[in-house]
Design an enzyme around this catalytic site. Structure first.
Site, PDB file in Angstrom:
ATOM      1  N   HIS A   1       3.603   3.678  -8.875  1.00  0.00           N
ATOM      2  CA  HIS A   1       2.916   2.452  -9.322  1.00  0.00           C
ATOM      3  C   HIS A   1       3.571   1.892 -10.595  1.00  0.00           C
ATOM      4  CE1 HIS A   1      -1.242   0.327  -8.974  1.00  0.00           C
ATOM      5  NE2 HIS A   1      -0.319  -0.511  -9.431  1.00  0.00           N
TER       6      HIS A   1
ATOM      7  N   ARG B   1      -1.494  -2.978  -3.069  1.00  0.00           N
ATOM      8  CA  ARG B   1      -2.387  -1.879  -3.411  1.00  0.00           C
ATOM      9  C   ARG B   1      -2.333  -0.843  -2.289  1.00  0.00           C
ATOM     10  NH1 ARG B   1      -2.202  -3.608  -7.845  1.00  0.00           N
ATOM     11  NH2 ARG B   1      -3.926  -4.220  -9.237  1.00  0.00           N
TER      12      ARG B   1
END
Length: 308
Positions: free
Chosen positions: A271, A223
């Site tokens: 992502h 993350r």
């Protein structure tokens, strides 16, 4: 008894078709068409609504449509409501592919040859054996284990680190603060696959970078909150780190003009390392619903005390 989906509507349409085949007795709706809120028993969401408890008073399970749940505000989720993260083969395969691409590109000097091509330079560099490049993974969950198994198949010396002791065939496993120091000292390519928790936020910082061999590569597919961006820029600038591959950032997307956009030592992707595949995700949800009805533990059930 209704199953409600609140995420990408195009994928939701695929979910609807598949669930109609595999569990036709369960009505399926796609947000914002919620129907009778009292009938909603199961919710699959990337971000659940803020008024979850009052809007769906009979909700029995909250499924995350992603592999993590750090995007959830657990303060707004009833404490007794089971939360299940997505554990499905499509996510695993996608992550293994992405990390393998990043590792091999670094190992085989792919970016060096790209730069030489742009410069019109024909120059060969020694091909190092995989046995000379040490791979380390932070996080030994389902994804970390799968990534290590694939890298080990190429002959890379592999090690992993986790909060608690783990065992994995052919992998040097470490745990705890002392174990982290040992892992970093022997790692040339570091891959972050940790869950984002209070204890892991900002873990990719100067103190960690200083413990890696000089010129190491960072691959962050965890993350964006794991990374202290200024510390990475400094480490790249001093040569402490050689390269970085970032699939996650904070915020996403990065603002215009951010140094990562044009940094010559940073590969940035939006992502996309791994995405939930509707076909395998629905299979995982159907299996968990069957386990739930039979009183069996569900796969991916989140332990809120740990954050994953």
């Amino acid at each position: 008894m209704t199953f409600l989906y609140k995420a990408d509507p195009a994928r939701g349409a695929v979910w609807a078709e598949l669930l109609a085949q595999k569990m036709p007795e369960l009505p399926f709706r796609i947000w914002p068409d919620i129907g009778d809120p009292h009938a909603v028993r199961f919710l699959a969401a990337w971000e659940p609504p803020r008024d979850l408890a009052t809007q769906f008073p009979n909700l029995e399970i909250l499924f995350s449509t992603g592999a993590g749940t750090d995007q959830f505000d657990f303060a707004a989720i009833p404490p007794a409501l089971p939360v299940v993260r997505m554990v499905e083969s499509g996510i695993v395969q996608g992550m293994v592919e992405y990390v393998t691409l990043a590792v091999l590109a670094q190992h085989r000097d792919w970016r060096t040859y790209q730069a030489q091509q742009r410069a019109g330079t024909w120059q060969a560099h020694r091909v190092q054996p995989a046995s000379s490049r040490r791979v380390g993974v932070l996080g030994l969950g389902t994804l970390g284990r799968a990534v290590l198994e694939r890298q080990r198949s190429f002959g890379f010396p592999c090690a992993g680190w986790s909060r608690s002791p783990q065992q994995l065939y052919g992998v040097d496993c470490h745990h705890g603060p002392e174990g982290l120091q040992a892992l970093l000292a022997r790692t040339d390519i570091l891959i972050c696959l940790l869950p984002l928790t209070d204890s892991t936020r900002g873990i990719l910082c100067q103190r960690l970078f200083d413990q890696l061999p000089r010129g190491a590569t960072l691959i962050n597919v965890g993350r964006g909150g794991h990374l202290v961006q200024d510390d990475l820029l400094q480490a790249l600038g001093t040569g402490r780190l050689g390269n970085a591959v970032l699939d996650v950032c904070d915020p996403e997307p990065l603002p215009p003009g951010h140094p990562f956009w044009t940094h010559p030592q940073v590969v940035l992707t939006p992502h996309i390392a791994s995405m939930t595949q509707p076909e395998t995700a629905v299979d995982a949800v159907v299996e968990n619903l069957r386990r739930y009805r039979q009183g069996l533990p569900m796969v991916g059930l989140v332990d809120r005390t740990l954050g994953y």
